[in-house]
Design a protein around this motif. Structure first.
Motif, PDB file in Angstrom:
ATOM      1  N   ARG A  47       0.849  -1.319  -0.119  1.00 59.61           N
ATOM      2  CA  ARG A  47      -0.150   0.008  -0.014  1.00 59.61           C
ATOM      3  C   ARG A  47       0.944   1.297  -0.116  1.00 59.61           C
ATOM      4  NH1 ARG A  47      -4.903  -2.138   0.905  1.00 59.61           N
ATOM      5  NH2 ARG A  47      -4.986  -4.163   2.047  1.00 59.61           N
ATOM      6  N   LEU A  48       2.080   1.223   0.000  1.00 56.82           N
ATOM      7  CA  LEU A  48       2.987   2.228   0.003  1.00 56.82           C
ATOM      8  C   LEU A  48       3.392   2.701  -1.306  1.00 56.82           C
ATOM      9  CD1 LEU A  48       5.642   1.205   2.892  1.00 56.82           C
ATOM     10  CD2 LEU A  48       3.516   2.869   3.070  1.00 56.82           C
ATOM     11  N   PRO A  49       3.673   4.004  -1.521  1.00 56.06           N
ATOM     12  CA  PRO A  49       4.021   4.297  -2.797  1.00 56.06           C
ATOM     13  C   PRO A  49       5.304   3.928  -3.464  1.00 56.06           C
ATOM     14  CG  PRO A  49       4.144   6.350  -1.300  1.00 56.06           C
ATOM     15  CD  PRO A  49       3.542   5.078  -0.484  1.00 56.06           C
ATOM     16  N   GLY A  50       5.210   3.385  -4.519  1.00 60.50           N
ATOM     17  CA  GLY A  50       6.465   3.057  -5.176  1.00 60.50           C
ATOM     18  C   GLY A  50       6.775   1.542  -5.037  1.00 60.50           C
ATOM     19  N   VAL A  51       5.787   0.900  -4.481  1.00 68.54           N
ATOM     20  CA  VAL A  51       5.861  -0.525  -3.930  1.00 68.54           C
ATOM     21  C   VAL A  51       4.917  -1.330  -4.795  1.00 68.54           C
ATOM     22  CG1 VAL A  51       6.175  -2.253  -2.036  1.00 68.54           C
ATOM     23  CG2 VAL A  51       7.047   0.043  -1.740  1.00 68.54           C
ATOM     24  N   SER A  52       5.506  -2.240  -5.240  1.00 66.59           N
ATOM     25  CA  SER A  52       4.513  -3.471  -5.906  1.00 66.59           C
ATOM     26  C   SER A  52       4.849  -4.901  -5.370  1.00 66.59           C
ATOM     27  CB  SER A  52       4.704  -3.477  -7.539  1.00 66.59           C
ATOM     28  OG  SER A  52       5.958  -3.513  -7.783  1.00 66.59           O
ATOM     29  N   LEU A  53       3.965  -5.619  -5.522  1.00 67.05           N
ATOM     30  CA  LEU A  53       3.991  -7.115  -4.911  1.00 67.05           C
ATOM     31  C   LEU A  53       4.303  -8.257  -6.064  1.00 67.05           C
ATOM     32  CD1 LEU A  53       3.754  -7.849  -1.933  1.00 67.05           C
ATOM     33  CD2 LEU A  53       1.193  -8.321  -2.444  1.00 67.05           C
ATOM     34  N   GLU A  54       5.163  -9.008  -5.673  1.00 64.99           N
ATOM     35  CA  GLU A  54       5.062 -10.308  -6.293  1.00 64.99           C
ATOM     36  C   GLU A  54       4.367 -11.392  -5.768  1.00 64.99           C
ATOM     37  OE1 GLU A  54       8.700 -13.280  -7.944  1.00 64.99           O
ATOM     38  OE2 GLU A  54       9.106 -11.229  -7.799  1.00 64.99           O
ATOM     39  N   GLU A  55       3.521 -11.939  -6.309  1.00 62.00           N
ATOM     40  CA  GLU A  55       2.617 -13.090  -5.432  1.00 62.00           C
ATOM     41  C   GLU A  55       2.911 -14.454  -5.957  1.00 62.00           C
ATOM     42  OE1 GLU A  55      -1.380 -12.138  -6.386  1.00 62.00           O
ATOM     43  OE2 GLU A  55      -1.615 -10.486  -5.049  1.00 62.00           O
ATOM     44  N   SER A  56       2.639 -15.417  -4.973  1.00 64.20           N
ATOM     45  CA  SER A  56       2.966 -16.776  -4.935  1.00 64.20           C
ATOM     46  C   SER A  56       1.454 -17.503  -4.596  1.00 64.20           C
ATOM     47  CB  SER A  56       4.011 -17.326  -4.233  1.00 64.20           C
ATOM     48  OG  SER A  56       4.058 -18.436  -4.282  1.00 64.20           O
ATOM     49  N   GLN A  57       0.950 -18.157  -5.465  1.00 62.35           N
ATOM     50  CA  GLN A  57      -0.582 -18.849  -5.262  1.00 62.35           C
ATOM     51  C   GLN A  57      -1.429 -17.848  -4.518  1.00 62.35           C
ATOM     52  OE1 GLN A  57      -1.112 -21.903  -5.866  1.00 62.35           O
ATOM     53  NE2 GLN A  57       0.837 -22.079  -6.906  1.00 62.35           N
ATOM     54  N   GLY A  58      -1.392 -16.442  -5.140  1.00 65.37           N
ATOM     55  CA  GLY A  58      -2.488 -15.653  -4.396  1.00 65.37           C
ATOM     56  C   GLY A  58      -1.886 -14.982  -2.984  1.00 65.37           C
ATOM     57  N   GLU A  59      -0.811 -15.185  -2.790  1.00 66.88           N
ATOM     58  CA  GLU A  59      -0.303 -14.440  -1.367  1.00 66.88           C
ATOM     59  C   GLU A  59       0.846 -13.548  -1.711  1.00 66.88           C
ATOM     60  OE1 GLU A  59       0.472 -15.868   3.054  1.00 66.88           O
ATOM     61  OE2 GLU A  59       0.752 -16.942   1.501  1.00 66.88           O
ATOM     62  N   GLY A  60       0.868 -12.560  -1.117  1.00 64.62           N
ATOM     63  CA  GLY A  60       1.904 -11.605  -1.391  1.00 64.62           C
ATOM     64  C   GLY A  60       3.455 -12.303  -0.811  1.00 64.62           C
ATOM     65  N   LYS A  61       4.307 -12.121  -1.695  1.00 66.11           N
ATOM     66  CA  LYS A  61       5.796 -12.928  -1.236  1.00 66.11           C
ATOM     67  C   LYS A  61       6.922 -12.036  -1.256  1.00 66.11           C
ATOM     68  CE  LYS A  61       8.280 -17.281  -1.824  1.00 66.11           C
ATOM     69  NZ  LYS A  61       8.431 -18.593  -2.520  1.00 66.11           N
ATOM     70  N   PHE A  62       7.158 -11.506  -2.223  1.00 62.91           N
ATOM     71  CA  PHE A  62       8.297 -10.425  -2.450  1.00 62.91           C
ATOM     72  C   PHE A  62       7.592  -8.951  -2.754  1.00 62.91           C
ATOM     73  CE2 PHE A  62       9.796 -14.530  -4.021  1.00 62.91           C
ATOM     74  CZ  PHE A  62      10.751 -15.063  -3.111  1.00 62.91           C
ATOM     75  N   ILE A  63       8.316  -8.149  -2.343  1.00 64.74           N
ATOM     76  CA  ILE A  63       8.270  -6.710  -2.652  1.00 64.74           C
ATOM     77  C   ILE A  63       9.077  -6.092  -3.637  1.00 64.74           C
ATOM     78  CG2 ILE A  63       7.013  -6.161  -0.475  1.00 64.74           C
ATOM     79  CD1 ILE A  63       9.457  -4.519   0.241  1.00 64.74           C
ATOM     80  N   ILE A  64       8.566  -5.250  -4.489  1.00 70.52           N
ATOM     81  CA  ILE A  64       9.528  -4.624  -5.388  1.00 70.52           C
ATOM     82  C   ILE A  64       9.388  -3.064  -5.328  1.00 70.52           C
ATOM     83  CG2 ILE A  64       9.672  -4.418  -7.969  1.00 70.52           C
ATOM     84  CD1 ILE A  64       8.332  -6.666  -8.563  1.00 70.52           C
ATOM     85  N   ILE A  65      10.631  -2.646  -5.073  1.00 66.20           N
ATOM     86  CA  ILE A  65      10.673  -1.222  -4.752  1.00 66.20           C
ATOM     87  C   ILE A  65      11.294  -0.326  -5.811  1.00 66.20           C
ATOM     88  CG2 ILE A  65      11.763   0.536  -2.875  1.00 66.20           C
ATOM     89  CD1 ILE A  65      12.224  -1.733  -1.161  1.00 66.20           C
ATOM     90  N   ARG A  66      10.395   0.469  -6.488  1.00 63.01           N
ATOM     91  CA  ARG A  66      10.570   1.334  -7.353  1.00 63.01           C
ATOM     92  C   ARG A  66      11.135   0.479  -8.626  1.00 63.01           C
ATOM     93  NH1 ARG A  66      13.535   6.644  -4.422  1.00 63.01           N
ATOM     94  NH2 ARG A  66      11.758   7.458  -3.690  1.00 63.01           N
ATOM     95  N   GLY A  67      10.678  -0.619  -8.977  1.00 62.20           N
ATOM     96  CA  GLY A  67      10.820  -1.522 -10.077  1.00 62.20           C
ATOM     97  C   GLY A  67      12.206  -2.302  -9.835  1.00 62.20           C
ATOM     98  N   ALA A  68      12.819  -2.060  -8.587  1.00 63.08           N
ATOM     99  CA  ALA A  68      14.089  -3.048  -8.678  1.00 63.08           C
ATOM    100  C   ALA A  68      13.775  -4.517  -8.102  1.00 63.08           C
ATOM    101  CB  ALA A  68      14.828  -2.265  -7.542  1.00 63.08           C
ATOM    102  N   ASP A  69      14.636  -5.554  -8.632  1.00 56.23           N
ATOM    103  CA  ASP A  69      14.513  -6.793  -8.524  1.00 56.23           C
ATOM    104  C   ASP A  69      14.528  -6.918  -6.773  1.00 56.23           C
ATOM    105  OD1 ASP A  69      15.738  -9.897  -7.843  1.00 56.23           O
ATOM    106  OD2 ASP A  69      14.482  -9.481  -9.875  1.00 56.23           O
TER     107      ASP A  69
END
Length: 210
Positions: A38-60
């Motif tokens: 929910r923070l700006p610049g942060v997206s989520l990488e999901e696994s089986q419908g659950e959030g697992k990793f975060i992506i900060i400003r597009g960085a791996d």
């Protein structure tokens, strides 16, 4: 909690976002990764419908560092250095601090950013406190429901209030289902045609998946 989080952001020497336990409790996020999305610049990488990793400003995600109360957390992953945040429950966190820029005292492995998970402490509160949290959900393709329950009580003792005591109880069960189509083996033919080792999702001549 929210006021303290805002003050931490204002007084920081770098770009920092802070999610307090009060803000976490307003949503049904099940783990630290989902709370950070929910923070700006942060997206989520999901696994089986659950959030697992975060992506900060597009960085791996492998370029992020994760700490608990300032101590670096080792990753449990076998094929990389990304730290999965779905194993961190939000019930025992006082706040989550996300640093998007660097300072000289930070480690050089934080190209993406640093996630610091701050655990609850009675000494930080400085007074008696308690909380009860509960959640219930039913997924469409799962037979059994999911739930979680958490209760925490803390107090400070002594003349100078320098002795803290905290008791927490947490219980959860997560029953989720997923529809998955997976091809783990190579593609073969039925009419002695050459082996095809690329995934073809449609009929082509006499090719079919075994």
């Amino acid at each position: 909690g929210q006021a303290k989080a805002i003050n931490l952001q204002r007084s920081a020497d770098n770009v920092v976002n802070v999610v307090s336990s009060d803000a976490i409790g307003q949503f049904v996020d099940r783990n630290a990764a989902e709370a950070l999305q929910r923070l700006p610049g942060v997206s989520l990488e999901e696994s089986q419908g659950e959030g697992k990793f975060i992506i900060i400003r597009g960085a791996d995600p492998s370029l992020n560092a994760v700490t608990i109360d300032g101590v670096t957390v080792a990753t449990p992953e076998e094929d990389g250095r990304s730290t999965a945040l779905n194993i961190i429950s939000t019930d025992q966190l006082e706040r989550i601090e996300l640093s998007k820029t660097w300072l000289p005292d930070k480690s050089a492995n934080t190209v993406g950013g640093t996630v610091n998970l701050v655990s609850r402490s009675a000494l930080d509160r400085g007074e008696r406190f308690g909380s009860v949290e509960a959640a219930y959900s039913q997924h469409d393709i799962a037979d059994d429901p999911s739930y979680r329950f958490n209760a925490t009580f803390g107090d400070v003792l002594g003349k100078n209030k320098n002795i803290g005591i905290q008791i927490s109880y947490n219980q959860s069960e997560d029953n989720r289902g997923s529809d998955t189509l997976r091809a783990d083996e190579a593609w073969h033919t039925t009419q002695d045609l050459p082996l095809l080792d690329f995934p073809v999702g449609f009929w082509m001549g006499g090719v079919e998946m075994e």
